[in-house]
Design a protein around this motif. Sequence first.
Motif, PDB file in Angstrom:
ATOM      1  N   LEU A 282       0.820  -1.207   0.000  1.00  0.00           N
ATOM      2  CA  LEU A 282       0.000   0.000   0.000  1.00  0.00           C
ATOM      3  C   LEU A 282       0.857   1.260   0.000  1.00  0.00           C
ATOM      4  N   VAL A 283       0.298   2.326  -0.569  1.00  0.00           N
ATOM      5  CA  VAL A 283       0.919   3.643  -0.410  1.00  0.00           C
ATOM      6  C   VAL A 283       0.616   4.145   1.003  1.00  0.00           C
ATOM      7  N   ASN A 284       1.261   5.225   1.387  1.00  0.00           N
ATOM      8  CA  ASN A 284       1.154   5.694   2.770  1.00  0.00           C
ATOM      9  C   ASN A 284      -0.283   6.008   3.203  1.00  0.00           C
ATOM     10  N   ASP A 285      -1.055   6.644   2.312  1.00  0.00           N
ATOM     11  CA  ASP A 285      -2.413   7.017   2.716  1.00  0.00           C
ATOM     12  C   ASP A 285      -3.434   5.912   2.492  1.00  0.00           C
ATOM     13  N   GLY A 286      -2.959   4.748   2.021  1.00  0.00           N
ATOM     14  CA  GLY A 286      -3.850   3.602   1.854  1.00  0.00           C
ATOM     15  C   GLY A 286      -4.800   3.704   0.684  1.00  0.00           C
ATOM     16  N   SER A 287      -4.604   4.658  -0.233  1.00  0.00           N
ATOM     17  CA  SER A 287      -5.545   4.831  -1.340  1.00  0.00           C
ATOM     18  C   SER A 287      -5.275   3.899  -2.508  1.00  0.00           C
ATOM     19  N   LEU A 288      -4.038   3.416  -2.654  1.00  0.00           N
ATOM     20  CA  LEU A 288      -3.665   2.564  -3.780  1.00  0.00           C
ATOM     21  C   LEU A 288      -2.997   1.294  -3.258  1.00  0.00           C
TER      22      LEU A 288
ATOM     23  N   LEU B 201       2.684  -6.651 -12.817  1.00  0.00           N
ATOM     24  CA  LEU B 201       2.510  -5.741 -11.696  1.00  0.00           C
ATOM     25  C   LEU B 201       1.290  -4.857 -11.958  1.00  0.00           C
ATOM     26  N   MET B 202       0.322  -4.933 -11.055  1.00  0.00           N
ATOM     27  CA  MET B 202      -0.944  -4.215 -11.203  1.00  0.00           C
ATOM     28  C   MET B 202      -1.055  -3.129 -10.135  1.00  0.00           C
ATOM     29  N   LEU B 203      -1.822  -2.070 -10.478  1.00  0.00           N
ATOM     30  CA  LEU B 203      -2.101  -0.993  -9.542  1.00  0.00           C
ATOM     31  C   LEU B 203      -3.603  -0.743  -9.532  1.00  0.00           C
ATOM     32  N   GLN B 204      -4.161  -0.568  -8.341  1.00  0.00           N
ATOM     33  CA  GLN B 204      -5.616  -0.423  -8.226  1.00  0.00           C
ATOM     34  C   GLN B 204      -5.958   0.450  -7.022  1.00  0.00           C
ATOM     35  N   ALA B 205      -7.026   1.225  -7.168  1.00  0.00           N
ATOM     36  CA  ALA B 205      -7.524   2.007  -6.034  1.00  0.00           C
ATOM     37  C   ALA B 205      -8.165   1.071  -5.027  1.00  0.00           C
ATOM     38  N   MET B 206      -8.144   1.467  -3.771  1.00  0.00           N
ATOM     39  CA  MET B 206      -8.666   0.592  -2.725  1.00  0.00           C
ATOM     40  C   MET B 206     -10.182   0.423  -2.785  1.00  0.00           C
TER      41      MET B 206
ATOM     42  N   TYR C 104       4.947   7.080  -1.325  1.00  0.00           N
ATOM     43  CA  TYR C 104       4.317   8.207  -2.026  1.00  0.00           C
ATOM     44  C   TYR C 104       3.573   7.773  -3.283  1.00  0.00           C
ATOM     45  N   GLY C 105       3.750   6.525  -3.693  1.00  0.00           N
ATOM     46  CA  GLY C 105       3.030   6.021  -4.852  1.00  0.00           C
ATOM     47  C   GLY C 105       3.591   6.451  -6.189  1.00  0.00           C
ATOM     48  N   ASN C 106       4.787   7.000  -6.218  1.00  0.00           N
ATOM     49  CA  ASN C 106       5.372   7.431  -7.487  1.00  0.00           C
ATOM     50  C   ASN C 106       6.291   6.397  -8.113  1.00  0.00           C
TER      51      ASN C 106
ATOM     52  N   ARG D 171      13.065  -0.794 -11.394  1.00  0.00           N
ATOM     53  CA  ARG D 171      12.408   0.367 -10.793  1.00  0.00           C
ATOM     54  C   ARG D 171      11.384   0.881 -11.800  1.00  0.00           C
ATOM     55  N   VAL D 172      10.149   1.011 -11.361  1.00  0.00           N
ATOM     56  CA  VAL D 172       9.055   1.367 -12.254  1.00  0.00           C
ATOM     57  C   VAL D 172       8.550   2.767 -11.894  1.00  0.00           C
ATOM     58  N   ASP D 173       8.498   3.642 -12.902  1.00  0.00           N
ATOM     59  CA  ASP D 173       7.902   4.959 -12.717  1.00  0.00           C
ATOM     60  C   ASP D 173       6.393   4.822 -12.907  1.00  0.00           C
ATOM     61  N   ILE D 174       5.612   5.076 -11.860  1.00  0.00           N
ATOM     62  CA  ILE D 174       4.172   4.821 -11.900  1.00  0.00           C
ATOM     63  C   ILE D 174       3.477   5.702 -12.946  1.00  0.00           C
ATOM     64  N   SER D 175       3.845   6.968 -13.026  1.00  0.00           N
ATOM     65  CA  SER D 175       3.131   7.883 -13.928  1.00  0.00           C
ATOM     66  C   SER D 175       3.368   7.557 -15.386  1.00  0.00           C
ATOM     67  N   SER D 176       4.601   7.203 -15.765  1.00  0.00           N
ATOM     68  CA  SER D 176       4.905   6.929 -17.175  1.00  0.00           C
ATOM     69  C   SER D 176       4.848   5.452 -17.527  1.00  0.00           C
ATOM     70  N   GLY D 177       4.970   4.579 -16.525  1.00  0.00           N
ATOM     71  CA  GLY D 177       4.975   3.147 -16.786  1.00  0.00           C
ATOM     72  C   GLY D 177       6.305   2.628 -17.287  1.00  0.00           C
ATOM     73  N   THR D 178       7.316   3.474 -17.366  1.00  0.00           N
ATOM     74  CA  THR D 178       8.631   3.019 -17.813  1.00  0.00           C
ATOM     75  C   THR D 178       9.376   2.348 -16.663  1.00  0.00           C
ATOM     76  N   ASP D 179      10.220   1.398 -17.020  1.00  0.00           N
ATOM     77  CA  ASP D 179      10.992   0.718 -15.985  1.00  0.00           C
ATOM     78  C   ASP D 179      12.474   0.811 -16.298  1.00  0.00           C
ATOM     79  N   THR D 180      13.272   0.784 -15.258  1.00  0.00           N
ATOM     80  CA  THR D 180      14.728   0.837 -15.358  1.00  0.00           C
ATOM     81  C   THR D 180      15.306  -0.368 -14.636  1.00  0.00           C
ATOM     82  N   GLU D 181      16.207  -1.067 -15.301  1.00  0.00           N
ATOM     83  CA  GLU D 181      16.845  -2.222 -14.671  1.00  0.00           C
ATOM     84  C   GLU D 181      17.945  -1.745 -13.726  1.00  0.00           C
ATOM     85  N   LEU D 182      17.778  -2.028 -12.471  1.00  0.00           N
ATOM     86  CA  LEU D 182      18.771  -1.673 -11.464  1.00  0.00           C
ATOM     87  C   LEU D 182      19.820  -2.758 -11.284  1.00  0.00           C
TER      88      LEU D 182
END
Length: 346
Positions: free
Chosen positions: A31-37, A46-51, A74-76, A89-100
Amino acid sequence: VATRRDLILTTGAPVGFTSFGNTASYFHPSLVNDGSLVAYVLNQKLMLQAMDGSNLRQIATAPEGIKEAVISGYGNLAYAVTATDRLLRVDISSGTDTELSSAVPHIQIVGGALVPGGRLDLSVTDAPGNSDPAILGRVPVPIIGRSADAVTLQVPWEAAVGSTVKLAVPANPSAFEEVDDNQLQASIPEFYTLPLPGDIFPPYALAAHQDFRSIVTDSSPAKPGEVVHLFFTGLGAVAPRIATGAVTPVGTLFRLQTPFACQFQQGSQLMDANILFAGLAPRFVGVEQVDLQIPASGITRTPRRFRCSLNGLPLRNLELPAETRIDCIPTDPLLGRVLGCLLSRR
């Protein structure tokens, strides 16, 4: 929590049980800090969904599949581990990922013996190109064979019995490493057997006729009184000593230092086999040869079940000759058709 009501966000396929008897979980929700996602793994994505159950979307995937992930407070950002242990590492807003971190090479022992001087067959996956496994230590470990799915090493003769050896891929580019610790034994006898289809028990020993003209099969059975040559690895120390990686020369007998015996079984009767030689096989690295004479009488033609023992400890049952004819491809012109079978899978 305030309403004490449950909301099913998604349902996955049935899964099995863990070794502890609990149902295995593959969602790995976070969960993100505020529990919304909430982020979770479903069908290796990897899926993302509102609570509240809305706005379901896929935010990352990988060709090999994702096995575990976590979302930042922070959900970013999200961090995902793939089936080959790549770290993304996945950027939530753009959906791009970087191999660490790249895939972690995986080593599996598929044959041979963890014995000083023995051959050890290793399967390696996800290693960078032309990267071989190795036994970490001060003594170089020679590679004595390669196939499409395995690399064969020789455990150094200089390695001490009871010591721990580490199997690893030195050229591993990943930030993480899989190192297998294994304790060396004085002997772990491994028979070479005929590569026959199906599950045949007891297995058929790889044996050469007395004059090495061919292997022993039902179509070319060993005769009563004949000396046949069996092949092993992992029988242990020999004398005189021989250098690690050295091909056993012709003309010098490197004899096994541990008592070795075999018996043939005919019904309830056991008949001792005369052992003429037990030691290193000429023109090979880390392969032992045992020359035994079949009793001249009291044994039926085929199959002949026998059991050997090393230092009084019984080994598994084998049969001789093989049930079907085996056509082997020569792997060394000096050894020819007979001993080329040694490189076949057991």
